[in-house]
Design an enzyme around this catalytic site. Sequence first.
Site: not given
Ligand code: NAD
Ligand code: LMR
Length: 328
Positions: A149, A176
Site C-alpha cells: 500500500d 490492508h
Molecule cells: P499463488 O497461488 O500464486 O501462490 C500461493 C502458494 O502457496 C502456492 O505455491 C501454493 O502451493 C502455496 N500453498 C498453499 N497452501 C500451502 C500450505 N499449506 N503451505 C505452504 N504453501 C502453501 O498465490 P500468490 O499470488 O503468491 O498470493 C499468495 C497470497 O498472498 C494470497 O493470499 C494473496 O491474496 C496474498 N497477497 C497479499 C498481498 C499483501 O499486500 N499483503 C499482496 C498480494 C497478494
Molecule cells: C494487493 O493489495 O494487491 C493484495 O492484497 C492482493 C489482492 O487481493 O488485491
Amino acid sequence: MVKVVICGAAGGIGQPLSLLLKQSDLISHLALFDVVNAPGVAADLSHINTRSKVTGHGKEAMSEALKDAHTVVIPAGVPRKPGMSRDDLFKINAGIIRDLAEGVANNCPNAFVLVISNPVNSTVPIVCEVLKKHGVFNPKKVFGISTLDVVRSSRFVSEVNPAVDPSTRVTVVGGHSGVTIVPLLSQIPGGFVDGLSEEKLGELTHRIQYGGDEVVKAKDGAGSATLSMAYAGARFTLKLLEATVAGKSGLVESSYVNLDADVEHTAEFKSKTGLDYFAQDVEFGTEGVSKIIPLPEVSAYEKKLLEAAIPELKINIAKGASFITDSA
Ligand code: NAD
Ligand code: LMR
C-alpha cells in the site's frame, strides 16, 4: 547470517520474493517450503552465486523447513479472482495460516513472522492467537505486510504530481483492504495535497485503497499482485533483517501489528478506538518492533477515512481471532 523461511515459496509471490532474498548477504540459509514444487524452485535458485544456501521442502517437511528459523515469511494461500473481496479468501487461507503458525510455535517459537497471505486484517490475529495458545507470543515479532500500500501510494502520488519523486515515503495506516487502507497524503512534504482539488484527492485515495483490484482485474482470473508484492515483501524483510541482524537503527516501515508491541505509544489509541491491531509506521530494533510511531495530526478528510476504517477493522480482527479462540 540467519535462516529465513518462505512458506508458499513456489507461488506467484513466493518465487520472485525468494529470488530477491537470495541476493542478501544477511541470509545464510534460505529454506523454501511449499506443498508443491519447492524442490524445483530451490534447485534453480541454489545455482545463484550468492552466499546463502538454498533448500527446498515439500508438503511433509514443514517442520524441517521451519526448524530454528530466524524469520518466516508467509505468502502461502490462494489469491483473489475478479469479483472477490480479500475476506472471501478467509475460508481457505485461515486454516493454512493456522497450520503454519502451529509449525512456527513448535519449531521456531522465537522467529519473526511476516504475514503476506490475505485477508491480512484477519490472518495476523490468527497467527497471534495461535502463538498465544502455545505461550510463545511476542507482539514485537509478528508483522502484517502492508508495504504494498505504501509502495503503490508513492508511485500513484508521483503520477499525479511528477514533481514528487516516486521514492517519496507516504504514510499509510489502518489495515490492508479497501476502506481500511488509509493513506495520510496530508503528510507528504511540500504541500502536495494543497495542490489537489477535492475530486482529485478522492480519486487518488480511492486508487490507493483499491490498487489491488486494478491488478486482479488486469490479470483476469490469473491471480493478484505478485511482482510488486515480492518487491514490497523483500523491502520489508531486508529492512527488518538490517535492524535485527546487522543492528541498524532508525529503520521505519508501515506494518499491521498487534498494538501491545509498544504499549507506551498505543495505549491511548487502543482505549479510544477499541482496536487491538492497526497498521502504522513502525521503527525496527534488534527485537523487532522498537516503536510504533503515533499517528500524526490528520486532516478532516483523513479523520473521516479513519472513522470508516475502524468498524471494518474490528470485524476483520474479531473474525481472525475467534477462528482460533472459538475452536476447541
Ligand atoms: P499463488 O497461488 O500464486 O501462490 C500461493 C502458494 O502457496 C502456492 O505455491 C501454493 O502451493 C502455496 N500453498 C498453499 N497452501 C500451502 C500450505 N499449506 N503451505 C505452504 N504453501 C502453501 O498465490 P500468490 O499470488 O503468491 O498470493 C499468495 C497470497 O498472498 C494470497 O493470499 C494473496 O491474496 C496474498 N497477497 C497479499 C498481498 C499483501 O499486500 N499483503 C499482496 C498480494 C497478494
Ligand atoms: C494487493 O493489495 O494487491 C493484495 O492484497 C492482493 C489482492 O487481493 O488485491
